[in-house]
Design an enzyme around this catalytic site. Sequence first.
Site, short mmCIF file in Angstrom:
data_model
loop_
_atom_site.label_atom_id
_atom_site.label_comp_id
_atom_site.label_asym_id
_atom_site.label_seq_id
_atom_site.Cartn_x
_atom_site.Cartn_y
_atom_site.Cartn_z
N GLU A 167 29.10 32.67 66.82
CA GLU A 167 28.07 32.30 67.94
C GLU A 167 27.83 33.43 68.38
O GLU A 167 26.22 33.45 69.04
CB GLU A 167 28.43 31.64 68.24
N TRP A 177 51.67 47.82 30.87
CA TRP A 177 49.74 48.01 31.03
C TRP A 177 50.27 46.95 29.55
O TRP A 177 49.91 46.26 28.86
CB TRP A 177 48.73 48.95 30.82
#
Length: 350
Positions: A56, A181
């Site tokens: 704000e 992996w």
Amino acid sequence: MNHLSQEEKYMQRCLRLAQMAEGLTYPNPMVGSVIVYKNQIIGEGYHRKAGEPHAEVNAVHSVKDKSLLKHSTLYVNLEPCAHYGKTPPCSKLIIDHEIPNVVIGCIDSFSEVAGKGVKMMEAAGVKVKTGVLEQVSLELNRRFFTFHNKKRPYIILKWAESQDGFVDIERTVENYGQPTWITNNWARRAVHKQRASEQAILIGTQTAIKDNPSLTLRDWAGHQPLRCVIDKQLRLGEQCHLIDQKCPTLVFNELKSKTDGLVDFVQVSEDELIDEVLTQLWKREIQSVIIEGGSYTLTQFIQCNLWDEAYRYIGDVNFEKGIQAPKLRILPNNQQQFGSSKLLVYRNNL
């Protein structure tokens, strides 16, 4: 196709602004704000980093002609604060600038705010409307709300598994130290992007020993999450990357509490291990944690029903035997494709 109202369009802009600081505002929420005069945005801003001005404030400061504020509407995705912290209350700023209308996405359940901002503004004559794109606003700051409402971090489970449901091959000591992996480079990059958005990352002893991961950001730029490992009997040796003093690290164990440079050894009890780990993270103001493995650690969190999201990556390999992947007994909420790798995302409606 759903058509957004004018109010919803401006709130959507607030949410997009807020998200620009994803991973950077902890321990504060992500907040964006726009100021509208005669259906034109004349100012906007977002909270960039804890300790810096709130959304704000940045929005008000961006308005060139401050006299227009008395005839404008301020939009913000989260209730303006009413307390003095590192910055003055945003509700007071709105009152001082005589902004007559405020539209809010959702109320802030944080006890220091919790409706006080709305009351302060309404008492000063500001017309306040709440609940515009409320669910989207709550979703954006789900980590913040979980942290304050449940007194624990927002918990994200993550693992990669083969097409036939294994997270690892059967390994011997000779092939420890390197991860197996499963997914492709594209999916692994997505994992590092996620790491940059969360505050902490945690693994168990076996994963630390077998993979010897660094748990650092390599394929994405951003904030390095706090590294955490559960090592009940302090079995990790000096060769372990997690205690290499390169990044702040917590080692949860049953034997000692001690600080050694960037490594904090935190003593926890075996009976209440998961709860104590989460409490320790909460005390350190860690709002989110990724549980990256291994299968035993992930399964413990699943069995305790202590998780909020789960990211299940599936590669295009088959192991035939090995360490079985954790099991979730619910359907995924959505799915993404990363070439030959697939991601299933689950949400736990506690």
